[in-house]
Design a protein around this motif. Structure first.
Motif, PDB file in Angstrom:
ATOM      1  N   ARG A   1     -14.099  -6.869 -11.325  1.00 58.19           N
ATOM      2  CA  ARG A   1     -14.683  -5.637 -10.477  1.00 58.19           C
ATOM      3  C   ARG A   1     -14.333  -4.140 -10.969  1.00 58.19           C
ATOM      4  N   TYR A   2     -13.104  -4.092 -11.439  1.00 54.20           N
ATOM      5  CA  TYR A   2     -12.634  -2.612 -11.851  1.00 54.20           C
ATOM      6  C   TYR A   2     -12.335  -2.260 -13.219  1.00 54.20           C
TER       7      TYR A   2
ATOM      8  N   THR B   1      -5.641  -1.858  -0.218  1.00 48.33           N
ATOM      9  CA  THR B   1      -5.046  -2.174  -1.535  1.00 48.33           C
ATOM     10  C   THR B   1      -6.312  -2.192  -2.561  1.00 48.33           C
ATOM     11  N   HIS B   2      -7.572  -2.618  -2.252  1.00 45.36           N
ATOM     12  CA  HIS B   2      -8.400  -2.354  -3.219  1.00 45.36           C
ATOM     13  C   HIS B   2      -8.920  -1.086  -3.510  1.00 45.36           C
ATOM     14  N   ARG B   3      -8.931  -0.197  -2.648  1.00 40.03           N
ATOM     15  CA  ARG B   3      -9.192   1.050  -2.676  1.00 40.03           C
ATOM     16  C   ARG B   3      -8.373   1.864  -3.516  1.00 40.03           C
TER      17      ARG B   3
ATOM     18  N   ASN C   1       0.818  -1.223   0.027  1.00 41.87           N
ATOM     19  CA  ASN C   1       0.040  -0.159  -0.053  1.00 41.87           C
ATOM     20  C   ASN C   1       0.754   1.416  -0.048  1.00 41.87           C
TER      21      ASN C   1
ATOM     22  N   GLU D   1      -8.187  -4.310   1.925  1.00 44.56           N
ATOM     23  CA  GLU D   1      -9.189  -3.383   1.678  1.00 44.56           C
ATOM     24  C   GLU D   1      -8.657  -2.027   1.237  1.00 44.56           C
TER      25      GLU D   1
ATOM     26  N   GLU E   1      -8.554 -13.703  -5.865  1.00 41.87           N
ATOM     27  CA  GLU E   1      -8.688 -12.217  -5.273  1.00 41.87           C
ATOM     28  C   GLU E   1      -8.074 -11.199  -6.449  1.00 41.87           C
TER      29      GLU E   1
ATOM     30  N   TRP F   1     -10.341  -8.764  -9.376  1.00 44.74           N
ATOM     31  CA  TRP F   1      -9.968  -7.212  -9.911  1.00 44.74           C
ATOM     32  C   TRP F   1     -10.357  -7.006 -11.014  1.00 44.74           C
TER      33      TRP F   1
ATOM     34  N   ALA G   1      -8.248   0.552  -7.026  1.00 46.76           N
ATOM     35  CA  ALA G   1      -9.579   1.182  -8.047  1.00 46.76           C
ATOM     36  C   ALA G   1      -9.351   2.465  -8.400  1.00 46.76           C
TER      37      ALA G   1
END
Length: 328
Positions: free
Chosen positions: A299-300, A228-230, A199, A226, A292, A296, A233
């Motif tokens: 999802r993205y 990292t997801h943000r 991150n 989470e 996972e 992504w 994205a």
């Protein structure tokens, strides 16, 4: 015992002292990375991808490519595309006019290369760190050859090297030298330190690549959450983001019924995969991370390129990206 653990981490058979440094499967140097330039000429990161490329629109969102700059407004000619007609000007003047655009040049690319201790593992061909370094070098040469600026972030467990995108041969060499230097610090007997959070690196990427960059991340994506997801994205909203997930076939499909000695250079432990519960937990951990990261993409909307340290870097980059001149 430590020598045995080191050999296990590298996937190498016993050799004479010092052979680890001489084996390009374990450690690369700047000369090796520079030698890949000719191999990169057939690859492409342009928006119109070969049919089999993972970046083709059938598999994932296309890259934006370079932008367009407005050049002039002129009278319509019979050879012009009717879609370029400016209908407002045409209505105002009573004569058909078209807007002419030229392709924007010198697009910046930021290549992020993971050289943490989690990448210092390999069971079949290369260390993951070597595969990431070679594939990043191939990408850098190809993007530079296309006329774009190239820079990058190279990070280990303790430091991040930052090379701002420039259209400069010396800057490109500095980037490759940073990869080589970080790769040279990886060794089985290295002291144990807390890993650099991914991150933190992605936050640095976001600071540099605010918009309209091509961002490629070569990593095993160890320790994601989470946040990292943000971060990924947000990066993908304003840039062309490509995640290059580097894994090892041993970690993806952990063999059952064997004893493994692993070491971080200070401590070592024996893992018995003959224990069904231990074996299942190892498989779930490896496959869960892969699933996972691949999710992504759905999802993205940005592409994920799966890279294996068990395959030749040049061959799999050519397969994943396609080659210039292939039938579309």
């Amino acid at each position: 015992m430590r020598d045995r653990a080191a050999r296990l981490r590298s996937g190498l058979s016993p050799k004479s002292p010092g052979s680890e440094e001489a084996d390009p499967r374990v450690r690369i140097d700047l000369a090796h990375l520079l030698s890949l330039e000719g191999k990169a000429r057939g690859l492409t990161f342009l928006p119109h991808q070969p049919a089999r490329s993972i970046l083709n629109g059938r598999h994932a969102s296309r890259l934006r490519g370079r932008g367009l700059n407005f050049e002039e407004l002129r009278d319509y000619l019979p050879s012009d595309d009717v879609r370029s007609i400016d209908w407002k000007v045409t209505a105002r003047t009573g004569k058909p006019h078209v807007r002419v655009f030229t392709e924007e040049r010198d697009r910046p690319a930021l290549i992020v290369v993971d050289q943490r201790m989690s990448m210092f593992f390999g069971s079949r061909l290369n260390m993951k760190s070597v595969t990431a370094a070679e594939c990043a070098a191939l990408a850098a040469f190809r993007i530079f050859d296309q006329g774009d600026r190239v820079g990058g972030l190279v990070f280990g467990d303790e430091a991040i090297a930052e090379i701002r995108p420039r259209r400069s041969r010396s800057s490109l060499t500095s980037f490759l030298a940073a990869i080589s230097e970080a790769n040279g610090l990886l060794r089985a007997e290295a002291p144990s330190v807390s890993p650099m959070p991914l991150n933190t690196v992605l936050q640095n990427v976001a600071r540099i690549a605010r918009r309209d960059h091509l961002v490629l991340v070569f990593s095993d994506f160890d320790e994601i959450d989470e946040t990292t997801h943000r971060l990924v994205a947000n990066l993908s909203r304003h840039n062309d983001l490509v995640l290059c997930l580097v894994s090892d076939p041993y970690a993806d499909m952990v063999p059952a019924g064997i004893r493994i000695i692993v070491s971080d250079g200070t401590l070592q432990a024996e893992i018995d995969t003959g224990d069904r519960s231990v074996h299942q937990r190892l498989r779930d951990m490896a496959m869960g991370r892969l699933a996972e990261i691949l999710d992504w993409q759905r999802r993205y909307g940005f592409p994920v390129m799966p890279l294996s340290s068990g395959e030749d870097s040049i061959a799999q980059m050519a397969r994943l990206l396609g080659r210039v001149g292939q039938r579309r």
